[in-house]
Structures are given as structure tokens and as C-alpha cells.
Design a protein around this motif. Structure first.
Motif, PDB file in Angstrom:
ATOM      1  N   VAL A  41       0.847  -1.195   0.000  1.00 20.09           N
ATOM      2  CA  VAL A  41       0.000   0.000   0.000  1.00 20.09           C
ATOM      3  C   VAL A  41       0.882   1.244   0.000  1.00 20.09           C
ATOM      4  O   VAL A  41       1.894   1.305   0.693  1.00 20.09           O
ATOM      5  CB  VAL A  41      -0.958   0.005   1.204  1.00 20.09           C
ATOM      6  CG1 VAL A  41      -1.992  -1.101   1.058  1.00 20.09           C
ATOM      7  CG2 VAL A  41      -0.225  -0.139   2.533  1.00 20.09           C
ATOM      8  N   GLY A  42       0.496   2.235  -0.819  1.00 20.71           N
ATOM      9  CA  GLY A  42       1.345   3.411  -0.991  1.00 20.71           C
ATOM     10  C   GLY A  42       2.652   3.017  -1.650  1.00 20.71           C
ATOM     11  O   GLY A  42       3.737   3.299  -1.146  1.00 20.71           O
ATOM     12  N   CYS A  43       2.546   2.363  -2.811  1.00 24.06           N
ATOM     13  CA  CYS A  43       3.686   1.640  -3.395  1.00 24.06           C
ATOM     14  C   CYS A  43       4.688   2.512  -4.129  1.00 24.06           C
ATOM     15  O   CYS A  43       5.698   2.014  -4.623  1.00 24.06           O
ATOM     16  CB  CYS A  43       3.180   0.556  -4.339  1.00 24.06           C
ATOM     17  SG  CYS A  43       2.366   1.203  -5.837  1.00 24.06           S
ATOM     18  N   GLY A  44       4.429   3.831  -4.247  1.00 23.25           N
ATOM     19  CA  GLY A  44       5.361   4.682  -4.954  1.00 23.25           C
ATOM     20  C   GLY A  44       5.530   4.276  -6.403  1.00 23.25           C
ATOM     21  O   GLY A  44       4.561   3.948  -7.101  1.00 23.25           O
ATOM     22  N   TRP A  45       6.766   4.246  -6.861  1.00 27.14           N
ATOM     23  CA  TRP A  45       7.056   3.891  -8.250  1.00 27.14           C
ATOM     24  C   TRP A  45       7.256   2.391  -8.431  1.00 27.14           C
ATOM     25  O   TRP A  45       7.826   1.947  -9.419  1.00 27.14           O
ATOM     26  CB  TRP A  45       8.283   4.662  -8.726  1.00 27.14           C
ATOM     27  CG  TRP A  45       8.026   6.129  -8.911  1.00 27.14           C
ATOM     28  CD1 TRP A  45       7.602   6.763 -10.050  1.00 27.14           C
ATOM     29  CD2 TRP A  45       8.162   7.157  -7.922  1.00 27.14           C
ATOM     30  NE1 TRP A  45       7.455   8.102  -9.824  1.00 27.14           N
ATOM     31  CE2 TRP A  45       7.792   8.380  -8.529  1.00 27.14           C
ATOM     32  CE3 TRP A  45       8.543   7.168  -6.579  1.00 27.14           C
ATOM     33  CZ2 TRP A  45       7.795   9.595  -7.838  1.00 27.14           C
ATOM     34  CZ3 TRP A  45       8.551   8.377  -5.893  1.00 27.14           C
ATOM     35  CH2 TRP A  45       8.185   9.571  -6.533  1.00 27.14           C
ATOM     36  N   GLY A  46       6.797   1.600  -7.469  1.00 33.69           N
ATOM     37  CA  GLY A  46       6.757   0.154  -7.642  1.00 33.69           C
ATOM     38  C   GLY A  46       7.991  -0.595  -7.191  1.00 33.69           C
ATOM     39  O   GLY A  46       8.122  -1.786  -7.498  1.00 33.69           O
ATOM     40  N   GLY A  47       8.884   0.033  -6.448  1.00 33.82           N
ATOM     41  CA  GLY A  47      10.135  -0.620  -6.075  1.00 33.82           C
ATOM     42  C   GLY A  47       9.961  -1.912  -5.299  1.00 33.82           C
ATOM     43  O   GLY A  47      10.579  -2.934  -5.618  1.00 33.82           O
ATOM     44  N   MET A  48       9.093  -1.910  -4.285  1.00 35.37           N
ATOM     45  CA  MET A  48       8.901  -3.110  -3.472  1.00 35.37           C
ATOM     46  C   MET A  48       8.164  -4.186  -4.259  1.00 35.37           C
ATOM     47  O   MET A  48       8.491  -5.383  -4.161  1.00 35.37           O
ATOM     48  CB  MET A  48       8.118  -2.763  -2.195  1.00 35.37           C
ATOM     49  CG  MET A  48       7.959  -3.944  -1.236  1.00 35.37           C
ATOM     50  SD  MET A  48       9.548  -4.494  -0.583  1.00 35.37           S
ATOM     51  CE  MET A  48       9.238  -6.239  -0.319  1.00 35.37           C
ATOM     52  N   VAL A  49       7.187  -3.792  -5.042  1.00 35.67           N
ATOM     53  CA  VAL A  49       6.436  -4.734  -5.859  1.00 35.67           C
ATOM     54  C   VAL A  49       7.376  -5.463  -6.827  1.00 35.67           C
ATOM     55  O   VAL A  49       7.334  -6.695  -6.955  1.00 35.67           O
ATOM     56  CB  VAL A  49       5.315  -3.996  -6.625  1.00 35.67           C
ATOM     57  CG1 VAL A  49       4.689  -4.889  -7.681  1.00 35.67           C
ATOM     58  CG2 VAL A  49       4.248  -3.503  -5.654  1.00 35.67           C
ATOM     59  N   ILE A  50       8.203  -4.696  -7.517  1.00 36.51           N
ATOM     60  CA  ILE A  50       9.132  -5.284  -8.486  1.00 36.51           C
ATOM     61  C   ILE A  50      10.155  -6.166  -7.788  1.00 36.51           C
ATOM     62  O   ILE A  50      10.468  -7.272  -8.255  1.00 36.51           O
ATOM     63  CB  ILE A  50       9.820  -4.169  -9.302  1.00 36.51           C
ATOM     64  CG1 ILE A  50       8.783  -3.480 -10.198  1.00 36.51           C
ATOM     65  CG2 ILE A  50      10.978  -4.719 -10.123  1.00 36.51           C
ATOM     66  CD1 ILE A  50       9.306  -2.246 -10.913  1.00 36.51           C
ATOM     67  N   HIS A  51      10.674  -5.713  -6.649  1.00 35.39           N
ATOM     68  CA  HIS A  51      11.676  -6.498  -5.915  1.00 35.39           C
ATOM     69  C   HIS A  51      11.090  -7.840  -5.479  1.00 35.39           C
ATOM     70  O   HIS A  51      11.724  -8.895  -5.638  1.00 35.39           O
ATOM     71  CB  HIS A  51      12.158  -5.712  -4.695  1.00 35.39           C
ATOM     72  CG  HIS A  51      13.314  -6.351  -3.989  1.00 35.39           C
ATOM     73  ND1 HIS A  51      14.623  -6.007  -4.235  1.00 35.39           N
ATOM     74  CD2 HIS A  51      13.360  -7.339  -3.048  1.00 35.39           C
ATOM     75  CE1 HIS A  51      15.427  -6.737  -3.478  1.00 35.39           C
ATOM     76  NE2 HIS A  51      14.676  -7.558  -2.748  1.00 35.39           N
ATOM     77  N   ALA A  52       9.881  -7.809  -4.925  1.00 34.10           N
ATOM     78  CA  ALA A  52       9.255  -9.040  -4.436  1.00 34.10           C
ATOM     79  C   ALA A  52       8.997 -10.028  -5.572  1.00 34.10           C
ATOM     80  O   ALA A  52       9.214 -11.239  -5.425  1.00 34.10           O
ATOM     81  CB  ALA A  52       7.949  -8.700  -3.722  1.00 34.10           C
ATOM     82  N   ALA A  53       8.537  -9.502  -6.706  1.00 34.52           N
ATOM     83  CA  ALA A  53       8.255 -10.376  -7.849  1.00 34.52           C
ATOM     84  C   ALA A  53       9.540 -10.918  -8.469  1.00 34.52           C
ATOM     85  O   ALA A  53       9.646 -12.116  -8.792  1.00 34.52           O
ATOM     86  CB  ALA A  53       7.444  -9.611  -8.888  1.00 34.52           C
TER      87      ALA A  53
END
Length: 419
Positions: free
Chosen positions: A194-206
Motif C-alpha cells: 500500500v502506498g507503493c510509490g514507483w513500484g520498487g517493493m512490488v518489483i523487488h518481491a516479484a
């Protein structure tokens, strides 16, 4: 009393700061490495209308106050300055010496300042439409501008530095990986960021954990940037970022939730609903990692309506103490398993961002304008001082949603590289 002498009285003669003023007056040491220049009566009018940090900020952002030398050095030396240090007689003499005209001038505030009346028309603090406008004000400046300030990681949250000489990119990677390890991410899991910004955590996790990750942000520019980055990395089957309010996420049953830099925008009165919502998104045994800026104690004001940060940087932002946040998490059903303060790491992170802005100053000014560039320079340099002086902190809190069997699923001891 000359203008420069007034400033020297406020700051002190031993601060190592020189002063210049439009009336020709000078004060402070001749060999000072930093000089504060008051360039016009408009700067004095700003100070008369809003004594203290807001008036000084208006003067600097508008260009009627200038700084010659390092901005961080100036703020570090002036960090605890207040007009309360002047005697009543000195205040009266200062007002008289300024003359009547600057004190009576009504000058418009810089356009970079948020009009509180405009926000009020969008509802009460943290209403959805008002939150969207507050996020738009800060995060939709320009993706290109953020690239110059943040660097390739496009991570606008505190990094964790493995060593003193780690680069910013190494430290941002380490931060995302620390969050992933605390959440116990494994291939096949589902993550909500939540509040993912430019997607850094999403991309890292994937990319590094094979996790199916969903990120949400109220910034349209962030969402568009993140979706493009996901496509370029070939992660469309695992990662997604949506332009939406986190409160509108319909899916449930996530294995983990990360909230990295969102809690500051939630508001004290909304924290129970916020943690309850995140608790409801998790399956039993699921973990929440809450990463946010905090006050050092529960004694400070959580919301500074007239402060520079609220007017220019984070409209409606509120900071709580970590103790208060933990109590809210516990009361809403989370068992707390780990907590750490990364205050010094944020000071180092901001120092890197300041250096990036300096290195790209001319391009940044051309992209967003001198006023906005000055807002960022002042805000980031001031935050370095704030974290160094323990005026603000950064905490990560790890909570677990217990199942009916009351087992947490946590290891008896964290992994060796878990701080």
C-alpha cells in the motif's frame, strides 16, 4: 538597528553565519563559510506575516532570501533558533528599525504553498478526495525530477546502509530485501504493497522472490511509471500497480502486506481503521511490515498546521510516536514480533538525495521551476538535520495476524542477517 544585526541577534554571534541585507548592513564573521542574504523588503514582510520557519521558508522559496554556501550547514547551525531568545526590548527595537512599510505590506505567498482553504473545500482531513489532492501535490511533481533526486531505484523512502560506504542504490536494494525477509516472502505468496510509490517493493518481491505482488498508489504518475517498469522487466504475470486508494482494494487473503511510507499520510484519527483494514487483508499467519517516519516521543504535536512541511511538502501529514503506532497495531489484532529504528539511515539517505539534487540543479530548475526546486532543497536539507538531531525518527514494525491456533509462524530466532 540594521537588518543584518537583527538576524545576528536571533541566530547568535557565535553561530558561524554571516548576514547581508538590502539596506547595506552586514553582520557575522568575515570568514564565514555560509551567508544568509535578505534581498528585499518582501522577505521582511513574509517574516512579519509569519514569524519563524514559515516566513523564512516563504522568503527563500520566492528568492527574496538567498543562501550563499551549503544549505545543510546553515540549517544545522540554526536548527534551534527562535525569536524567543530576544528580550522584549530587543524585539521592540527590531520592529522599530524595520520601519512601518515592510510590516504593512501584503504580499502573496509563493505559488508552491498549499492553500488550506482549497484543501478544505475537498472535505475534512484524510477524506478520499482531499488525500488524493495532497498526494498529487507532492508526488506528481515530475517523474524526471524524481529520477534526478532519487536515482535509478526510484525509491522515495529510507534506505538501509549495509556499511558506511554503501552506495544509495545498494542501500535501497538492501531496504527492499530487508522488508522481504521480515515478511518471510517465498515463491507463490501474495503481497499487497500500500502506498507503493514507483513500484520498487512490488518489483523487488516479484523479481527476487517469485511473489505475486499488487501495489496501489494515489499518484497517477507513479502508477504509470511503475506499470511501465514492470513491463520492461517482463514481470506482468507477477506484478501489478494500480492507481487507486488503498481503501478500495477488494482482494483479501494476502500472505503479507508492506506499508512503506504511507502511515504518515493516514492521520491519527484514522489509524484504527487503517490497521484494521490491513489486518482484514491478511490470511491467518500473515505479516504486516509498517515502515514510517515517527516523532521521537508522544509529547510532540502530531500535526503542525502552520509549519513549512505541511504547507509546502506533505499537506495534512501527521507523525505519531512509534509507541502509539504499536499500541494501535496491538489493539487491532497484530502481535508485534520486531521493531527497529532506522533514524541514522534516513539521514544518510537524505544526504544522498541532496547531493543528487545539487548535481542536477540546473536541469531540475528547468523541469520544475526555481521555486519548487528550492522547496525540495530546503525540505531535504532540513530533514537531514531533523533525523541527525533526533527530532524525527524512522521505524519498521513487524506484526503478525494470529490464526485460531494462536501460532505466529515466526522462526524462534530471526535469520542471521536480520538486524
Amino acid at each position: 538597528m540594521a537588518l543584518a544585526s537583527i538576524f545576528e541577534k536571533i541566530v547568535g554571534s557565535d553561530a558561524g553565519v554571516a548576514f547581508l541585507a538590502y539596506d547595506g548592513s552586514k553582520a557575522g564573521p568575515d570568514d564565514a563559510d555560509v551567508t544568509l542574504e535578505v534581498k528585499s523588503p518582501i522577505a521582511v514582510a513574509y517574516l512579519a506575516q509569519a514569524p519563524g520557519e514559515l516566513g523564512l521558508a516563504r522568503g527563500y522559496v520566492s528568492g527574496h532570501i538567498d543562501v550563499h554556501g551549503d544549505l545543510y550547514t546553515l540549517l544545522d547551525r540554526m536548527w534551534n533558533i527562535t525569536t524567543n531568545d530576544l528580550t522584549t526590548a530587543e524585539k521592540v527595537a527590531a520592529v522599530r528599525s524595520l520601519g512601518v512599510k515592510p510590516l504593512l505590506m501584503r504580499v502573496p505567498v509563493p505559488p508552491q504553498e498549499v492553500r488550506t482553504s482549497a484543501l478544505a473545500r475537498l472535505g475534512s482531513r484524510h477524506a478520499k478526495q482531499r488525500d488524493a489532492e495532497a498526494i498529487h501535490h507532492h508526488y506528481d511533481v515530475s517523474n524526471r525530477f524524481y529520477e534526478w533526486v532519487l536515482g535509478p531505484s526510484m525509491a522515495y523512502t529510507c534506505a538501509t546502509f549495509p556499511s558506511e560506504d554503501s552506495t544509495l542504490e545498494e542501500a535501497q536494494f538492501a531496504k527492499f530485501d530487508l522488508v522481504a525477509r521480515k515478511l518471510g516472502l517465498k515463491e507463490g505468496m501474495r503481497l499487497l504493497d500500500v502506498g507503493c510509490g514507483w513500484g520498487g517493493m512490488v518489483i523487488h518481491a516479484a523479481q527476487h522472490y517469485g511473489v505475486k505482488a499488487l501495489g496501489v498508489t494515489l499518484s497517477r504518475q507513479q502508477a504509470e511509471y511503475a506499470q511501465k517498469a514492470i513491463a520492461e522487466a517482463g514481470l506482468q504475470d507477477l506484478a501489478e500497480v494500480r492507481h487507486m486508494d488503498y481503501r478500495d482494494v477488494a482482494e483479501t487473503g494476502f500472505d503479507a502486506v508492506s506499508s512503506i511510507g504511507l502511515t504518515e499520510h493516514i492521520g491519527k484519527d484514522n489509524l484504527p481503521a487503517y490497521f484494521s483494514f490491513l489486518h482484514g487483508k491478511l490470511k491467518p499467519g500473515g505479516r504486516l511490515l509498517n515502515h514510517c517516519i515517527t516523532r521521537p516521543t508522544g509529547k510532540e504535536k502530531t500535526f503542525n498546521k502552520g509549519g513549512f512541511i505541511n504547507r509546502y511538502v506533505f499537506p495534512d501529514g501527521e507523525l505519531e510516536s512509534v509507541g502509539y503506532l504499536i499500541r494501535q497495531m496491538e489493539d487491532l489484532g497484530f502481535e508485534i514480533h520486531h521493531e527497529e529504528n532506522l533514524r541514522e539511515h534516513y539521514a544518510k539517505t537524505l544526504t544522498h538525495w541532496c547531493a543528487n539534487l545539487d548535481a542536477n540543479w540546473e536541469d531540475a530548475v528547468q523541469e520544475v521551476g526555481m521555486g519548487t526546486a528550492r522547496v525540495w532543497a530546503l525540505y531535504m536539507a532540513g530533514c537531514v538535520v531533523g533525523f541527525e538531531r533526533n527530532k524525527i525518527q524512522l521505524h519498521q514494525v513487524l506484526g503478525v495476524k494470529l490464526g485460531d491456533d494462536r501460532r505466529s509462524g515466526m522462526p524462534l530466532r530471526p535469520a542471521r542477517d536480520w538486524p
